[in-house]
Design a protein around this motif. Structure first.
Motif, mmCIF file in Angstrom:
data_model
loop_
_atom_site.group_PDB
_atom_site.id
_atom_site.type_symbol
_atom_site.label_atom_id
_atom_site.label_comp_id
_atom_site.label_asym_id
_atom_site.label_seq_id
_atom_site.Cartn_x
_atom_site.Cartn_y
_atom_site.Cartn_z
ATOM 1 N N GLY A 83 -2.893 -6.410 -4.452
ATOM 2 C CA GLY A 83 -3.245 -7.009 -2.810
ATOM 3 C C GLY A 83 -0.555 -6.825 -2.921
ATOM 4 N N HIS A 84 -0.734 -6.571 -3.737
ATOM 5 C CA HIS A 84 0.616 -6.154 -3.864
ATOM 6 C C HIS A 84 1.654 -5.321 -3.757
ATOM 7 C CE1 HIS A 84 1.504 -10.475 -5.594
ATOM 8 N NE2 HIS A 84 0.104 -10.569 -5.854
ATOM 9 N N VAL A 85 0.539 -4.374 -3.548
ATOM 10 C CA VAL A 85 1.388 -2.996 -3.638
ATOM 11 C C VAL A 85 0.854 -2.058 -1.820
ATOM 12 C CG1 VAL A 85 1.678 -0.495 -4.521
ATOM 13 C CG2 VAL A 85 2.017 -1.871 -5.895
ATOM 14 N N VAL A 86 1.962 -1.419 -1.851
ATOM 15 C CA VAL A 86 0.781 -0.948 0.101
ATOM 16 C C VAL A 86 1.042 0.079 -0.190
ATOM 17 C CG1 VAL A 86 1.460 -0.742 2.516
ATOM 18 C CG2 VAL A 86 1.491 -3.006 1.478
ATOM 19 N N VAL A 87 0.391 1.570 0.263
ATOM 20 C CA VAL A 87 0.351 2.991 0.243
ATOM 21 C C VAL A 87 0.488 2.926 0.881
ATOM 22 C CG1 VAL A 87 -2.508 2.655 -0.690
ATOM 23 C CG2 VAL A 87 -0.808 5.115 -1.258
ATOM 24 N N SER A 88 1.695 4.316 1.671
ATOM 25 C CA SER A 88 1.041 5.129 2.463
ATOM 26 C C SER A 88 1.297 7.198 2.106
ATOM 27 C CB SER A 88 1.694 4.827 4.043
ATOM 28 O OG SER A 88 3.596 5.242 3.544
ATOM 29 N N VAL A 89 0.859 7.824 3.131
ATOM 30 C CA VAL A 89 0.766 9.218 3.128
ATOM 31 C C VAL A 89 1.369 10.249 4.417
ATOM 32 C CG1 VAL A 89 -0.397 11.299 2.047
ATOM 33 C CG2 VAL A 89 -1.212 8.796 1.170
ATOM 34 N N HIS A 90 2.246 10.605 3.734
ATOM 35 C CA HIS A 90 2.970 11.616 4.897
ATOM 36 C C HIS A 90 2.485 13.189 3.864
ATOM 37 C CE1 HIS A 90 4.744 12.940 8.116
ATOM 38 N NE2 HIS A 90 5.250 13.692 7.948
ATOM 39 N N GLU A 91 2.000 13.767 4.658
ATOM 40 C CA GLU A 91 1.949 15.534 3.815
ATOM 41 C C GLU A 91 1.810 15.858 2.714
ATOM 42 O OE1 GLU A 91 5.679 17.338 5.846
ATOM 43 O OE2 GLU A 91 5.198 17.047 7.875
ATOM 44 N N GLY A 92 1.477 15.436 2.571
ATOM 45 C CA GLY A 92 1.290 15.176 0.637
ATOM 46 C C GLY A 92 1.737 14.202 0.283
ATOM 47 N N VAL A 93 3.279 13.307 0.593
ATOM 48 C CA VAL A 93 4.096 12.011 -0.367
ATOM 49 C C VAL A 93 3.183 11.565 -0.258
ATOM 50 C CG1 VAL A 93 6.554 11.754 -0.461
ATOM 51 C CG2 VAL A 93 5.629 13.971 0.360
ATOM 52 N N ALA B 98 -1.100 5.796 -11.483
ATOM 53 C CA ALA B 98 -2.600 5.211 -10.953
ATOM 54 C C ALA B 98 -2.253 6.732 -9.613
ATOM 55 C CB ALA B 98 -2.556 3.968 -10.081
ATOM 56 N N VAL B 99 -1.484 7.105 -8.885
ATOM 57 C CA VAL B 99 -1.550 7.873 -7.657
ATOM 58 C C VAL B 99 -0.790 9.249 -7.634
ATOM 59 C CG1 VAL B 99 -1.693 6.389 -5.976
ATOM 60 C CG2 VAL B 99 0.725 7.187 -6.558
ATOM 61 N N ARG B 100 0.307 9.054 -9.370
ATOM 62 C CA ARG B 100 0.673 11.052 -9.229
ATOM 63 C C ARG B 100 0.241 11.733 -9.615
ATOM 64 N NH1 ARG B 100 6.031 12.269 -9.924
ATOM 65 N NH2 ARG B 100 6.328 10.412 -9.639
ATOM 66 N N PHE B 101 -1.316 11.758 -9.948
ATOM 67 C CA PHE B 101 -2.110 12.962 -10.393
ATOM 68 C C PHE B 101 -2.829 13.037 -9.613
ATOM 69 C CE2 PHE B 101 0.260 11.640 -13.760
ATOM 70 C CZ PHE B 101 1.580 12.575 -14.554
ATOM 71 N N LEU B 102 -2.772 12.553 -8.093
ATOM 72 C CA LEU B 102 -4.093 12.696 -7.906
ATOM 73 C C LEU B 102 -4.086 14.068 -6.981
ATOM 74 C CD1 LEU B 102 -4.020 9.453 -6.035
ATOM 75 C CD2 LEU B 102 -5.767 9.831 -7.940
ATOM 76 N N ASP B 103 -5.422 15.089 -6.747
ATOM 77 C CA ASP B 103 -5.187 16.144 -5.954
ATOM 78 C C ASP B 103 -4.378 15.853 -4.489
ATOM 79 O OD1 ASP B 103 -6.871 17.566 -8.214
ATOM 80 O OD2 ASP B 103 -8.260 17.225 -7.643
ATOM 81 N N GLY B 104 -3.895 16.869 -4.728
ATOM 82 C CA GLY B 104 -3.178 16.840 -3.182
ATOM 83 C C GLY B 104 -1.893 16.519 -3.567
ATOM 84 N N VAL B 105 -1.147 15.534 -4.316
ATOM 85 C CA VAL B 105 0.042 14.614 -4.173
ATOM 86 C C VAL B 105 0.725 15.586 -4.690
ATOM 87 C CG1 VAL B 105 1.572 12.846 -5.626
ATOM 88 C CG2 VAL B 105 -1.070 12.541 -4.954
ATOM 89 N N ARG B 106 2.152 15.635 -3.722
ATOM 90 C CA ARG B 106 3.632 16.839 -3.827
ATOM 91 C C ARG B 106 4.844 16.163 -4.376
ATOM 92 N NH1 ARG B 106 4.941 17.939 1.489
ATOM 93 N NH2 ARG B 106 6.217 19.173 0.515
ATOM 94 N N ALA B 107 4.657 15.034 -3.956
ATOM 95 C CA ALA B 107 5.380 13.805 -4.308
ATOM 96 C C ALA B 107 5.063 12.126 -4.542
ATOM 97 C CB ALA B 107 6.289 14.082 -4.221
ATOM 98 N N VAL B 108 6.056 11.719 -5.518
ATOM 99 C CA VAL B 108 5.672 9.764 -5.157
ATOM 100 C C VAL B 108 6.950 9.212 -4.629
ATOM 101 C CG1 VAL B 108 4.940 7.922 -6.407
ATOM 102 C CG2 VAL B 108 3.170 10.220 -6.502
ATOM 103 N N GLU B 109 7.079 8.392 -3.571
ATOM 104 C CA GLU B 109 7.982 8.074 -4.027
ATOM 105 C C GLU B 109 7.771 6.400 -3.974
ATOM 106 O OE1 GLU B 109 10.219 8.450 0.127
ATOM 107 O OE2 GLU B 109 10.352 10.640 -0.007
ATOM 108 N N ASN B 110 8.926 5.554 -5.347
ATOM 109 C CA ASN B 110 8.176 4.491 -5.461
ATOM 110 C C ASN B 110 9.353 3.299 -4.968
ATOM 111 O OD1 ASN B 110 7.444 2.308 -7.234
ATOM 112 N ND2 ASN B 110 6.956 3.534 -8.770
ATOM 113 N N HIS B 111 9.080 3.007 -4.535
ATOM 114 C CA HIS B 111 9.618 1.953 -3.259
ATOM 115 C C HIS B 111 9.186 0.242 -3.716
ATOM 116 C CE1 HIS B 111 11.818 4.652 -0.702
ATOM 117 N NE2 HIS B 111 10.882 5.072 -0.385
ATOM 118 N N ILE B 112 8.903 0.399 -4.924
ATOM 119 C CA ILE B 112 7.930 -1.106 -5.204
ATOM 120 C C ILE B 112 9.433 -2.225 -5.657
ATOM 121 C CG2 ILE B 112 7.038 -2.474 -6.942
ATOM 122 C CD1 ILE B 112 4.705 0.229 -7.041
#
Length: 98
Positions: free
Chosen positions: A47-57, A76-90
């Motif tokens: 409940g502390h992290v919110v995730v969104s995805v746009h064009e593989g980011v 946890a999300v960096r190496f999922l299939d289809g992930v182009r990049a991760v923006e960590n704003h936590i």
């Protein structure tokens, strides 16, 4: 599958595995996979992290108490299939001293 002949005369069929970011995946599928990965990550507070995805980011927002929780969410999300990049704003907000 690639057929290769080495210098010593040995022939082999070698299959190549595409990089995970090259695997096409719809944003809604990636969002669902990211939510599952965050839910199952032991060091990510529920409940502390919110995730969104746009064009593989994958974009992570929210607040945690410790840096390791922030890093765990990204891992946890960096190496999922289809992930182009991760923006960590936590944001990390350490608990107040008692």
């Amino acid at each position: 599958m690639t057929h290769t002949v080495f210098d010593n005369g040995v022939e082999a069929d070698i299959s190549t595995i595409p990089h995970r970011s090259c695997v096409p995946r719809a944003d809604y599928e990636l969002l669902a996979a990211s939510m599952r990965a965050l839910r199952d990550a032991v060091h990510v507070p529920n409940g502390h992290v919110v995730v969104s995805v746009h064009e593989g980011v994958v974009v992570l927002d929210g607040r945690t108490s410790f840096y390791f929780e922030r890093a765990a969410a990204e891992c946890a999300v960096r190496f999922l299939d289809g992930v182009r990049a991760v923006e960590n704003h936590i944001l990390v907000e350490p608990p107040a001293e008692r």
